[in-house]
Write a protein that holds these residues in place. Sequence first.
Motif, short mmCIF file in Angstrom:
data_model
loop_
_atom_site.label_atom_id
_atom_site.label_comp_id
_atom_site.label_asym_id
_atom_site.label_seq_id
_atom_site.Cartn_x
_atom_site.Cartn_y
_atom_site.Cartn_z
N ALA A 221 -39.35 53.25 -29.21
CA ALA A 221 -40.64 53.37 -29.50
C ALA A 221 -40.67 54.67 -30.59
O ALA A 221 -41.36 54.19 -31.62
CB ALA A 221 -41.52 53.63 -28.29
N LEU A 222 -40.12 55.58 -30.45
CA LEU A 222 -40.14 56.77 -31.56
C LEU A 222 -39.56 56.10 -32.66
O LEU A 222 -40.07 56.60 -33.96
CB LEU A 222 -39.13 57.96 -30.95
N ASP A 223 -38.39 55.36 -32.76
CA ASP A 223 -37.81 54.78 -34.10
C ASP A 223 -38.71 53.96 -34.65
O ASP A 223 -38.82 53.89 -36.08
CB ASP A 223 -36.62 54.09 -33.72
N LEU A 224 -39.52 53.23 -33.79
CA LEU A 224 -40.83 52.27 -34.69
C LEU A 224 -41.71 52.93 -35.15
O LEU A 224 -42.19 52.79 -36.60
CB LEU A 224 -40.98 51.33 -33.67
N MET A 225 -42.11 54.07 -34.65
CA MET A 225 -43.39 54.74 -35.19
C MET A 225 -43.01 55.73 -36.19
O MET A 225 -43.97 56.13 -37.16
CB MET A 225 -43.80 55.56 -33.83
N ILE A 226 -41.79 56.19 -36.49
CA ILE A 226 -41.56 56.83 -37.54
C ILE A 226 -40.90 55.87 -38.83
O ILE A 226 -40.63 56.64 -39.83
CB ILE A 226 -40.49 58.05 -37.11
N SER A 227 -40.81 54.68 -38.49
CA SER A 227 -40.53 54.14 -39.73
C SER A 227 -41.48 53.60 -40.68
O SER A 227 -42.59 53.67 -40.36
CB SER A 227 -39.79 52.71 -39.10
N ILE A 228 -41.01 53.71 -41.93
CA ILE A 228 -42.27 53.38 -43.03
C ILE A 228 -42.90 51.99 -42.92
O ILE A 228 -43.85 51.81 -43.26
CB ILE A 228 -41.39 53.60 -44.56
N ASP A 229 -42.05 50.90 -42.50
CA ASP A 229 -42.51 49.69 -42.39
C ASP A 229 -43.37 49.44 -41.32
O ASP A 229 -44.39 49.06 -41.58
CB ASP A 229 -41.22 48.63 -42.04
N PHE A 230 -43.40 50.26 -40.12
CA PHE A 230 -44.31 50.16 -39.15
C PHE A 230 -45.70 50.84 -39.63
O PHE A 230 -46.72 50.10 -39.40
CB PHE A 230 -43.72 50.72 -37.88
#
Length: 355
Positions: free
Chosen positions: A321-330
Motif C-alpha cells: 500500500a505504501l509503495d502504491l501511494m508514494i508512486s508518481i503513477d498512482f
Amino acid sequence: MQIKQNRLRLKASIDVICLLTSQSCPLRGHNETNNSENQGNYLEFRKVLAAYNKDVSKVIQQAPYNAKYTTPSIQKEILHIISNKVRNYIRQEIGNSKFFIIVDEAQDESKTEQLDHVLRFVYKYETIRERFFFTLIIRVFDTTAATLKRELCSVLARHNLSVENSQGQGYDGSSNMRGEWNGLQALFLSDCPYAYHVHCFAHCLQLALVAASRDVRIIHQFFSNLTFIINFIVSSPKCVDQLQSVKSDEFKRLLSIGEIDSGRGANQMSSLKRAGDTRWGSHLYSIRSLMKIIDATMLVLEHITNDKSCNSSQRGDVDVALDLMISIDFVFIARLMEEILGIANVLCQSLQQKS
C-alpha cells in the motif's frame, strides 16, 4: 369507561409505532420478557410515553391480559392497517392520472428477494410526485418476468389501477427486467403500447464510466489498487481509530498556526469511502476521500510497519500500500480521474434530477 381506556391504550400503541416506523427504527427487542433490561424500542417507548402522562400510565399498567396491545401479531396488524391507509391516500392522489412504474430489486439480510414499486405521476398544479407504493417479497428462484408481471398487476388491480393507464416504465439493466423480447418491460408494453421503458440516465452514465475504465489497463489497475488500500484501512477498527487520531492532531496543529478556520461545518473529520459500480459518483467520492487525508493515511501505515504485534502478512500488505501511494503513477492518475469524474459528476447530478 373500559372502552375509553382501551382506546387510549391503543392510541398510545399506534403513536409509538408511527414514530418508530417514520424514523426507520425496529420495533422488536432481543428479549421482551418482564425481567429484561431492554424490551425493545416499541415497549420501551411506551414506557417513556406513560412516564409523562398519568392517564396513559394507568391504562398501560392496568391493562387486561387480552387487551395489552403488545404482542408481535398486534404490532403487525397495526402496521398493516397504517400501510393500507397510506396506499389508499396515494391512490386518491393519483386519481385518474396516468402514471409511470418504477421497480427495483434488492435482497435483505436473509437473502430474500424484495421488489420495491414506486409510482410517478402528475399531481395537481402540474407537479410531479413519486410515491413508494409497496414491496413484494418473492422467492429468489422465481424472479422471471412473467411472475413479476403477475404479482405487480395483482397489486395494482387491488387498488383499481389499470395497467393501460401506465405511460412509462423504469427498471435496472438486468435481462428479466429490460429484456427486449421476454423482459418485464416487453410484457407491459404488449398490454400498453405507450408504456415505454426508460433506463435511468444517471445509472447508464455510471455503468458506462465503469465499463470504459476497465478497458484501460492502467485505470483499471488504479481502481483495483485504490480499493485494496481503502479496504485495508476501513476493515481494521484499529487502523480507523489511528487515522481519526492522526487527523485530529493535524487539525489541532493547523488551527494553532492559523492555517484553517474553525466553525460550524468546517474541517469536519472525514473517513475513507469504498467505491461501488452501481452507486452514482461513488468512485469520485472514494478518490476524494483518500486524497483529502492521504498524509494521515500514509502515517498510519508507517505506524503499522513499526508495530511488532503485526504479523508478516499485514506488514507485507502495508508495504504494498505504501509503495502504491508514494508512486508518481498512482498520484497522477488519482488527480486525473478526480478531475475527469468531477466533470462527469456534474452531468450525473443533472441527469438524476431530470430522469
